[in-house]
Design a protein around this motif. Structure first.
Motif, mmCIF file in Angstrom:
data_model
loop_
_atom_site.group_PDB
_atom_site.id
_atom_site.type_symbol
_atom_site.label_atom_id
_atom_site.label_comp_id
_atom_site.label_asym_id
_atom_site.label_seq_id
_atom_site.Cartn_x
_atom_site.Cartn_y
_atom_site.Cartn_z
ATOM 1 N N VAL A 1 0.850 -1.200 0.000
ATOM 2 C CA VAL A 1 0.000 0.000 0.000
ATOM 3 C C VAL A 1 0.880 1.243 0.000
ATOM 4 C CG1 VAL A 1 -1.841 1.231 1.259
ATOM 5 C CG2 VAL A 1 -1.741 -1.266 1.360
ATOM 6 N N ALA A 2 0.455 2.242 -0.771
ATOM 7 C CA ALA A 2 1.126 3.555 -0.738
ATOM 8 C C ALA A 2 0.169 4.551 -0.095
ATOM 9 C CB ALA A 2 1.451 4.002 -2.161
ATOM 10 N N VAL A 3 0.668 5.358 0.839
ATOM 11 C CA VAL A 3 -0.139 6.461 1.385
ATOM 12 C C VAL A 3 0.557 7.753 0.983
ATOM 13 C CG1 VAL A 3 -0.944 7.658 3.465
ATOM 14 C CG2 VAL A 3 -1.083 5.170 3.349
ATOM 15 N N GLY B 1 2.240 1.813 -9.653
ATOM 16 C CA GLY B 1 2.528 2.429 -8.357
ATOM 17 C C GLY B 1 2.867 3.908 -8.444
ATOM 18 N N VAL B 2 3.853 4.313 -7.621
ATOM 19 C CA VAL B 2 4.197 5.737 -7.494
ATOM 20 C C VAL B 2 5.668 5.893 -7.868
ATOM 21 C CG1 VAL B 2 4.277 7.712 -5.908
ATOM 22 C CG2 VAL B 2 2.542 5.925 -5.582
ATOM 23 N N LYS B 3 5.950 6.889 -8.705
ATOM 24 C CA LYS B 3 7.327 7.078 -9.176
ATOM 25 C C LYS B 3 7.906 8.364 -8.579
ATOM 26 C CE LYS B 3 9.673 6.779 -13.644
ATOM 27 N NZ LYS B 3 9.373 6.771 -15.070
ATOM 28 N N VAL B 4 9.096 8.213 -7.974
ATOM 29 C CA VAL B 4 9.802 9.366 -7.399
ATOM 30 C C VAL B 4 11.266 9.258 -7.801
ATOM 31 C CG1 VAL B 4 10.449 10.559 -5.259
ATOM 32 C CG2 VAL B 4 8.232 9.413 -5.393
ATOM 33 N N PHE C 1 7.735 2.771 -6.945
ATOM 34 C CA PHE C 1 7.357 2.036 -5.733
ATOM 35 C C PHE C 1 6.043 1.327 -6.040
ATOM 36 C CE2 PHE C 1 10.045 5.520 -4.511
ATOM 37 C CZ PHE C 1 10.897 4.978 -3.551
ATOM 38 N N ALA C 2 6.121 0.020 -6.215
ATOM 39 C CA ALA C 2 4.926 -0.737 -6.616
ATOM 40 C C ALA C 2 3.903 -0.737 -5.485
ATOM 41 C CB ALA C 2 5.328 -2.161 -6.969
ATOM 42 N N ALA C 3 2.632 -0.596 -5.862
ATOM 43 C CA ALA C 3 1.569 -0.588 -4.843
ATOM 44 C C ALA C 3 0.311 -1.244 -5.408
ATOM 45 C CB ALA C 3 1.269 0.855 -4.420
ATOM 46 N N ASP C 4 -0.269 -2.148 -4.595
ATOM 47 C CA ASP C 4 -1.558 -2.734 -4.981
ATOM 48 C C ASP C 4 -2.684 -1.741 -4.724
ATOM 49 O OD1 ASP C 4 -0.378 -5.332 -5.464
ATOM 50 O OD2 ASP C 4 -0.192 -5.489 -3.271
ATOM 51 N N ALA C 5 -2.443 -0.813 -3.803
ATOM 52 C CA ALA C 5 -3.466 0.193 -3.483
ATOM 53 C C ALA C 5 -2.778 1.500 -3.140
ATOM 54 C CB ALA C 5 -4.307 -0.267 -2.291
#
Ligand code: FAD
Ligand code: NAP
Length: 543
Positions: free
Chosen positions: A191-193, A371-374, A379-383
């Protein structure tokens, strides 16, 4: 969890109609406004976008959501029997309990029959010839009313930043302010927050305990004081109920409308040892009263630094990795942004499955399908949980096409930032009211007593007009200018001006930088409102 009765009633489609007053929103403000106006014999109708009552507590169902003002104070006081019969279970009630409370109030005062759910108001226009407001909902239904009262909330227009690639994301997407009604399970998921404000601070510990992996994207570190939440004992509840009016009266005397022991002492005149003892005492008690330790904390940067450093040291003690502790330790003015109240937030970063990604220097580059790229790293995320806050105070109003005299839009009127008289109404918009609008103490106070005060003031004003055979009330341009200048003048004196907060609109690209809430405190505001009413609604043009 929804109140059983709320589910049992089928939602109705909006019947076109003509009313004395239309209230938009069925949160705590809209519910009490309806109760007051109906009690006075006005034909009133509430239009609500959601399928149930409760506003904030209807929408914000994210894990860990709870109030940060203690439950026994974050509740209505207009009805003594209601106060006596309701038992709060915890020091800070969680969202399901707050929603049950809103539903209980709706049922107890039989409010549902005058609420149209699933009805999002798209426009509100003043028809000068008829002297009426015409409101249209998405779907085309249309109502008219003499008075239009916006109880649309200060923190009810969710902000989803326009991240590049957002629409390409293949996983589950959530916003804390628009959480699904169905249970969401993060078990076994990455999970990514995004965000580290109050909503993130509350949800992160719970998501971390469920998820396989949690990655938190932090742009600005935030101060949080422990909640020390606990079940309330029967003895405590009995003691509160034995003298509820006294508690409420004490609270009304404080700046925030909360029964805190605000000290008159100055941090700048207290020894380092004395300050350490006082901060520790308040830290051990927990909650928002931490900032009541000294009178100069929000006025003097050096004084503020002493409290900020105390909290930073606490974070350094809680977080095992010194490098991580430094990232989590806020550098800005404490209290500049809304102080967070936490339950195990900083300790969560000691878990092996939790990672913090600092995006303060390099923003999130994109949301990818996975996911989210920085900084080029995905950063892989299922949610993904967007804990990215709200277009606060003006957002819910400006998302409606509001037109006053001569078709003037509120958007044009507020092009350079919101301007109101007392946060209750605007020039050029007759018979139009906002409950806790910009320029009201609203979000700097316990919202429940502030809402009740606003609602009572509006109801009394409508009663005054009716008793005199009048039917029009509108702030004069001069009164609005003077109130705006007063709000700005006080805001300019506080350290709250020194950081990029939602109070100032900084979180929304392109939003004018105006400090929106009234910082003069609840007692001063109440006095001003009383004075205005006692002088025949001074500053308003009546007709
Ligand atoms: P809301 O509860 O926001 O209700 C507004 C309603 O208007 C919503 O139901 C919305 O659907 C409806 N609406 C908006 N636009 C339209 C439209 N165009 N058409 C139809 N309906 C519309 N304050 C505190 O004092 N203490 C706390 O502990 C606290 N905790 C909070 C926690 C969270 C997660 C959040 C987001 C806010 C919190 N607040 C707290 C602030 C909170 O918003 C207020 O306390 C209070 O609930 C506001 O009530 P309201 O009725 O004014 O607005
Ligand atoms: P918030 O305080 O505005 O926090 C939003 C978070 O998202 C911030 O950390 C912000 O970073 C981050 N963010 C926004 N856009 C971003 C972007 N493009 N990239 C990276 N990060 C981004 O919102 P909130 O947490 O929902 O709280 C809003 C208010 O609601 C609170 O201040 C409080 O008044 C109320 N609330 C109360 C409680 C409670 O404890 N009872 C709980 C939740 C909410 P920046 O700080 O850098 O902008």
């Amino acid at each position: 969890m929804m109140h059983p009765q709320a589910q049992a009633r089928p939602s109705r489609t909006l019947s076109n109609g003509d009313f004395d007053a239309v209230i938009v929103g069925a949160g705590f403000a809209g519910l009490y406004m309806l109760h007051r106006l109906r009690g006075m014999g006005f034909r009133a109708r509430v239009l609500e976008a959601g399928s149930g009552v409760g506003g904030t507590w209807y929408w914000n169902r994210y894990p860990g959501a709870r109030c940060d003002v203690e439950s026994v104070e974050y509740s209505y006081q207009f009805d003594a029997a209601l106060q006596q019969e309701w038992d709060w279970s915890e020091r800070y009630a969680a969202q399901p309990e707050l929603l049950r409370y809103a539903n209980h109030v709706a049922d107890r005062f039989d409010l549902r029959c005058d609420i149209e759910f699933n009805t999002r108001v798209a426009s509100a226009a003043f028809d000068a010839a008829a002297g009426r407001w015409v409101m249209e909902a998405i779907g085309g239904a249309r109502v008219t009313a003499t008075y239009c009262i916006m109880a649309t909330g200060c923190l009810s227009a969710p902000n989803l930043p326009p991240f590049k690639g957002l629409e390409s994301y293949q996983g589950e997407c959530y916003h804390t302010g628009h959480w699904p009604h169905e249970e969401v399970s993060f078990a076994g998921k990455a999970v990514a927050v995004i965000g580290t404000g109050s909503s993130a601070v509350q949800s992160i510990p719970i998501i971390a305990a469920q998820a396989k992996q949690l990655t938190v994207f932090q742009r600005t570190a935030n101060y949080a004081i422990p909640a020390h939440n606990a079940p309330l004992t029967d003895e405590f509840r009995a003691a509160i109920k034995a003298d509820y009016p006294a508690l409420r009266a004490r609270a009304r005397q404080t700046m925030t409308g909360i029964d805190f022991d605000y000290s008159d002492a100055l941090a700048s005149e207290t020894s380092a040892e004395g300050r350490a003892l006082e901060y520790e005492r308040r830290w051990q008690r927990g909650g928002l009263s931490f900032l009541g330790a000294y009178k100069d904390l929000m006025a003097d940067q050096a004084a503020n630094d002493t409290a900020a450093e105390f909290v930073r040291n606490k974070i350094r003690q809680k977080v095992r990795s010194p490098a991580l502790a430094e990232l989590l330790a806020p550098k800005n003015t404490i209290g500049c942004k809304r102080l967070c109240i936490d339950i195990g937030y900083f300790e969560t970063f000691n878990r092996p499955n939790v990672k913090l990604v600092d995006v303060s220097e390099t923003p999130i580059e994109a949301i990818t399908p996975r996911g989210v790229k920085v900084r080029g790293q995905e950063f892989a995320a299922d949610a993904i949980v967007f804990a990215t806050g709200f277009d606060a105070m003006t957002g819910s109003l400006l998302r409606i096409d509001i037109r006053g005299r001569n078709g003037m839009t509120l958007r044009e009127r507020w092009h350079e930032g919101p301007r109101t008289y007392l946060g209750l109404g605007f020039t050029g918009f007759p018979n139009f009211f906002t409950v806790t609008g910009p320029g009201s103490p609203s979000v700097l106070t316990n919202m429940l007593p502030t809402i009740e005060q606003h609602v009572d003031w509006i109801a009394d004003a409508l009663g005054y007009l009716r008793a005199r055979g009048l039917s029009c009330i509108e702030p004069s341009a001069q009164a609005e200018d003077e109130w705006g200048a007063h709000v700005d003048e006080l805001a300019g004196r506080t350290l709250r001006y020194t950081c990029g907060s939602w109070y100032l609109g900084v979180n929304i690209p392109g939003k004018p930088r105006v400090f929106m809430p009234y910082i003069g405190g609840f007692p001063r505001y109440i006095e001003k409102c009383k004075e205005v009413a006692s002088r025949g609604y001074e500053g308003f043009v009546l007709g």
